[in-house]
Design a protein around this motif. Structure first.
Motif, PDB file in Angstrom:
ATOM      1  N   LEU A  17       0.833  -1.212   0.000  1.00  8.10           N
ATOM      2  CA  LEU A  17       0.000   0.000   0.000  1.00  8.10           C
ATOM      3  C   LEU A  17       0.864   1.258   0.000  1.00  8.10           C
ATOM      4  CD1 LEU A  17      -2.815  -1.014   2.537  1.00  8.10           C
ATOM      5  CD2 LEU A  17      -2.892  -1.067   0.045  1.00  8.10           C
ATOM      6  N   TRP A  18       1.930   1.251   0.783  1.00  8.12           N
ATOM      7  CA  TRP A  18       2.855   2.385   0.800  1.00  8.12           C
ATOM      8  C   TRP A  18       3.662   2.442  -0.490  1.00  8.12           C
ATOM      9  CZ3 TRP A  18       4.259   6.165   4.564  1.00  8.12           C
ATOM     10  CH2 TRP A  18       3.484   6.142   5.743  1.00  8.12           C
ATOM     11  N   GLY A  19       3.702   1.325  -1.226  1.00  6.23           N
ATOM     12  CA  GLY A  19       4.441   1.285  -2.483  1.00  6.23           C
ATOM     13  C   GLY A  19       3.931   2.288  -3.501  1.00  6.23           C
ATOM     14  N   LEU A  20       2.626   2.591  -3.448  1.00  4.75           N
ATOM     15  CA  LEU A  20       2.082   3.612  -4.341  1.00  4.75           C
ATOM     16  C   LEU A  20       2.694   4.970  -4.029  1.00  4.75           C
ATOM     17  CD1 LEU A  20      -1.684   2.571  -4.269  1.00  4.75           C
ATOM     18  CD2 LEU A  20      -0.008   2.093  -6.051  1.00  4.75           C
ATOM     19  N   MET A  21       2.895   5.247  -2.748  1.00  7.78           N
ATOM     20  CA  MET A  21       3.559   6.486  -2.354  1.00  7.78           C
ATOM     21  C   MET A  21       4.993   6.511  -2.884  1.00  7.78           C
ATOM     22  SD  MET A  21       5.993   7.782  -0.061  1.00  7.78           S
ATOM     23  CE  MET A  21       6.123   6.474   1.148  1.00  7.78           C
ATOM     24  N   VAL A  22       5.664   5.360  -2.810  1.00 12.99           N
ATOM     25  CA  VAL A  22       7.042   5.271  -3.299  1.00 12.99           C
ATOM     26  C   VAL A  22       7.092   5.524  -4.804  1.00 12.99           C
ATOM     27  CG1 VAL A  22       9.077   3.795  -3.474  1.00 12.99           C
ATOM     28  CG2 VAL A  22       7.630   3.665  -1.447  1.00 12.99           C
ATOM     29  N   LEU A  23       6.099   5.039  -5.536  1.00 15.67           N
ATOM     30  CA  LEU A  23       6.035   5.318  -6.972  1.00 15.67           C
ATOM     31  C   LEU A  23       5.930   6.816  -7.229  1.00 15.67           C
ATOM     32  CD1 LEU A  23       3.625   2.502  -8.248  1.00 15.67           C
ATOM     33  CD2 LEU A  23       6.068   2.721  -8.737  1.00 15.67           C
ATOM     34  N   GLY A  24       5.146   7.500  -6.386  1.00 14.18           N
ATOM     35  CA  GLY A  24       5.033   8.944  -6.514  1.00 14.18           C
ATOM     36  C   GLY A  24       6.359   9.640  -6.268  1.00 14.18           C
ATOM     37  N   LEU A  66     -11.058   8.474  -4.925  1.00 17.43           N
ATOM     38  CA  LEU A  66     -10.976   9.370  -6.085  1.00 17.43           C
ATOM     39  C   LEU A  66     -10.921  10.831  -5.650  1.00 17.43           C
ATOM     40  CD1 LEU A  66     -13.515   7.632  -8.515  1.00 17.43           C
ATOM     41  CD2 LEU A  66     -11.010   7.489  -8.516  1.00 17.43           C
ATOM     42  N   ILE A  67     -11.693  11.174  -4.603  1.00 19.38           N
ATOM     43  CA  ILE A  67     -11.632  12.547  -4.070  1.00 19.38           C
ATOM     44  C   ILE A  67     -10.249  12.822  -3.494  1.00 19.38           C
ATOM     45  CG2 ILE A  67     -12.601  14.154  -2.389  1.00 19.38           C
ATOM     46  CD1 ILE A  67     -14.494  13.525  -4.641  1.00 19.38           C
ATOM     47  N   ALA A  68      -9.669  11.827  -2.823  1.00 19.93           N
ATOM     48  CA  ALA A  68      -8.312  11.979  -2.282  1.00 19.93           C
ATOM     49  C   ALA A  68      -7.310  12.173  -3.415  1.00 19.93           C
ATOM     50  CB  ALA A  68      -7.939  10.753  -1.450  1.00 19.93           C
ATOM     51  N   LEU A  69      -7.520  11.476  -4.527  1.00 19.61           N
ATOM     52  CA  LEU A  69      -6.653  11.640  -5.697  1.00 19.61           C
ATOM     53  C   LEU A  69      -6.686  13.082  -6.198  1.00 19.61           C
ATOM     54  CD1 LEU A  69      -4.937  10.705  -8.123  1.00 19.61           C
ATOM     55  CD2 LEU A  69      -7.067   9.950  -9.213  1.00 19.61           C
ATOM     56  N   LEU A  70      -7.885  13.634  -6.304  1.00 22.93           N
ATOM     57  CA  LEU A  70      -8.023  15.021  -6.755  1.00 22.93           C
ATOM     58  C   LEU A  70      -7.338  15.992  -5.790  1.00 22.93           C
ATOM     59  CD1 LEU A  70     -11.760  15.017  -7.941  1.00 22.93           C
ATOM     60  CD2 LEU A  70      -9.691  14.868  -9.350  1.00 22.93           C
ATOM     61  N   ALA A  71      -7.472  15.709  -4.498  1.00 17.65           N
ATOM     62  CA  ALA A  71      -6.813  16.561  -3.492  1.00 17.65           C
ATOM     63  C   ALA A  71      -5.296  16.500  -3.645  1.00 17.65           C
ATOM     64  CB  ALA A  71      -7.230  16.128  -2.088  1.00 17.65           C
ATOM     65  N   GLY A  72      -4.769  15.295  -3.891  1.00 18.31           N
ATOM     66  CA  GLY A  72      -3.329  15.156  -4.102  1.00 18.31           C
ATOM     67  C   GLY A  72      -2.861  15.878  -5.348  1.00 18.31           C
ATOM     68  N   LEU A  73      -3.645  15.799  -6.415  1.00 20.53           N
ATOM     69  CA  LEU A  73      -3.313  16.523  -7.642  1.00 20.53           C
ATOM     70  C   LEU A  73      -3.256  18.031  -7.378  1.00 20.53           C
ATOM     71  CD1 LEU A  73      -5.549  14.618 -10.240  1.00 20.53           C
ATOM     72  CD2 LEU A  73      -3.071  14.441  -9.987  1.00 20.53           C
ATOM     73  N   ALA A  74      -4.205  18.519  -6.568  1.00 20.19           N
ATOM     74  CA  ALA A  74      -4.233  19.951  -6.232  1.00 20.19           C
ATOM     75  C   ALA A  74      -3.000  20.349  -5.423  1.00 20.19           C
ATOM     76  CB  ALA A  74      -5.508  20.280  -5.460  1.00 20.19           C
ATOM     77  N   LEU A 193       1.102  14.479 -10.765  1.00 22.20           N
ATOM     78  CA  LEU A 193       0.981  13.021 -10.844  1.00 22.20           C
ATOM     79  C   LEU A 193       1.592  12.354  -9.616  1.00 22.20           C
ATOM     80  CD1 LEU A 193       0.254  10.495 -12.486  1.00 22.20           C
ATOM     81  CD2 LEU A 193       2.471  10.684 -13.625  1.00 22.20           C
ATOM     82  N   SER A 194       2.760  12.847  -9.206  1.00 24.75           N
ATOM     83  CA  SER A 194       3.438  12.286  -8.041  1.00 24.75           C
ATOM     84  C   SER A 194       2.593  12.403  -6.784  1.00 24.75           C
ATOM     85  CB  SER A 194       4.781  12.999  -7.841  1.00 24.75           C
ATOM     86  OG  SER A 194       5.365  12.641  -6.600  1.00 24.75           O
ATOM     87  N   ASN A 195       2.111  13.605  -6.510  1.00 29.29           N
ATOM     88  CA  ASN A 195       1.342  13.803  -5.284  1.00 29.29           C
ATOM     89  C   ASN A 195      -0.048  13.183  -5.358  1.00 29.29           C
ATOM     90  OD1 ASN A 195       2.893  15.696  -3.290  1.00 29.29           O
ATOM     91  ND2 ASN A 195       3.316  16.520  -5.313  1.00 29.29           N
ATOM     92  N   GLY A 196      -0.570  13.009  -6.558  1.00 34.42           N
ATOM     93  CA  GLY A 196      -1.821  12.274  -6.704  1.00 34.42           C
ATOM     94  C   GLY A 196      -1.658  10.825  -6.269  1.00 34.42           C
ATOM     95  N   LEU A 197      -0.561  10.192  -6.698  1.00 35.42           N
ATOM     96  CA  LEU A 197      -0.269   8.817  -6.286  1.00 35.42           C
ATOM     97  C   LEU A 197      -0.039   8.730  -4.783  1.00 35.42           C
ATOM     98  CD1 LEU A 197       2.128   7.538  -9.107  1.00 35.42           C
ATOM     99  CD2 LEU A 197      -0.127   6.636  -8.546  1.00 35.42           C
TER     100      LEU A 197
END
Length: 307
Positions: A17-24, A66-74, A193-197
């Protein structure tokens, strides 16, 4: 042994699960060659948004992600705006956004530092009901599926024209700018893209651990860097771009396994920050030391042959 095996399974599931953060982090640190410190704030942002949407609004857990994704993109867009428009150094732009996000995250959760999701429906609890598997098993399976989808998506994206421009921006910004590419746009896209991930990872971790916390992103950038370096050490011989993306997730899993093993051996949980720093230092120093040893050995062998 069952308790140890359960702890190891939990560590692997959390690592995925944290691996997605590492990808970012990989996108900004290795591809764009930018040290983006927004990560600590955007990870918590994803968790806080997800917790608030589920606990207070009764929102569907997938929609909350998905809402969290948008927040990360912002959040990434704010860092990118400060860096590209006002020419603030990337590291300072990330720090400014990270600091601001602490107060924003607290506002999102209604002034509470912690929002529990014990009785709320999450993406993991729904799968547990359907399959009858344990929470750790479901976290691992769901995490692997999402991580695989993200790796495939990133592999496709960075093979496109815009993806090639992103990679070229990190390799040689002056050259790609001379070819007519607006590097401000490529940096903005990469940071978003990074912060969205990272935010999606925070949302998934929030649902997995059944609570959102204002401090859940503390030290995320250290974990991300450690995982990247560990993955490169383990899979450094694989040169393809896809294998490097996979190595980032593998490094995250190994990092959390190391943490779990050390905790099982009786280490105080308060010393985990020290352990994280030691892991990063060793992961960075060992390859350099080995390379210097090889060069020195080759030099000695060459000298003896000439003699």
């Amino acid at each position: 042994m069952s308790g140890v095996a359960l702890a190891m399974l939990g560590a692997v599931s959390q690592g995925v699960l944290w691996g997605l953060m590492v990808l970012g982090v990989y996108i900004t640190y290795k591809i764009l060659d930018i040290a983006d410190l927004t990560v600590d704030g955007s990870f918590a942002l994803g968790g806080c948004v997800c917790a608030a949407m589920i606990a207070n609004k009764g929102m569907n857990p997938i929609l909350a992600i998905l809402i969290a994704l948008l927040a990360g993109l912002a959040a990434g867009a704010v860092t990118g705006f400060l860096h590209t428009v006002f020419d603030i150094p990337a590291i300072l732009s990330g720090i400014l956004t990270q600091i601001a996000l602490w107060s924003i995250n607290l506002r999102i959760m209604g002034g509470k530092s912690n929002v529990p999701l014990l009785k709320a429906q999450t993406i993991f609890s729904e799968v547990v009901k359907v399959t009858g598997l344990t929470q750790s098993q479901v976290s691992l399976i769901v995490g692997l599926i999402i991580a695989a989808l993200m790796i495939v998506f990133l592999y496709w994206l960075f093979g496109t024209e815009i993806g090639a421009a992103l990679r070229a921006t990190g390799n040689n910004e002056a050259m790609i700018r001379a070819l007519g590419v607006d590097t401000r746009k490529t940096k903005m896209i990469a940071l978003m893209l990074s912060n969205g991930l990272v935010a999606v990872s925070g949302a998934l971790v929030c649902q997995s651990q059944k609570f959102g916390d204002i401090n859940m992103g503390t030290g995320a950038i250290v974990i991300g860097l450690a995982s990247i370096v560990i993955g490169e050490v383990l899979l450094g011989r694989l040169r393809s771009f896809g294998s490097r993306l996979i190595s980032a997730v593998v490094g995250s899993v190994v990092y959390f396994l190391i943490r779990a093993i050390v905790l099982q051996l009786g280490m105080d949980a308060n010393d985990m920050k020290l352990l994280s720093a030691v892991i990063v230092a060793l992961a960075l120093c060992v390859p350099v030391a080995i390379n210097k040893w090889k060069i020195r050995s080759a030099y000695k062998e060459g000298g003896s042959d000439n003699a």
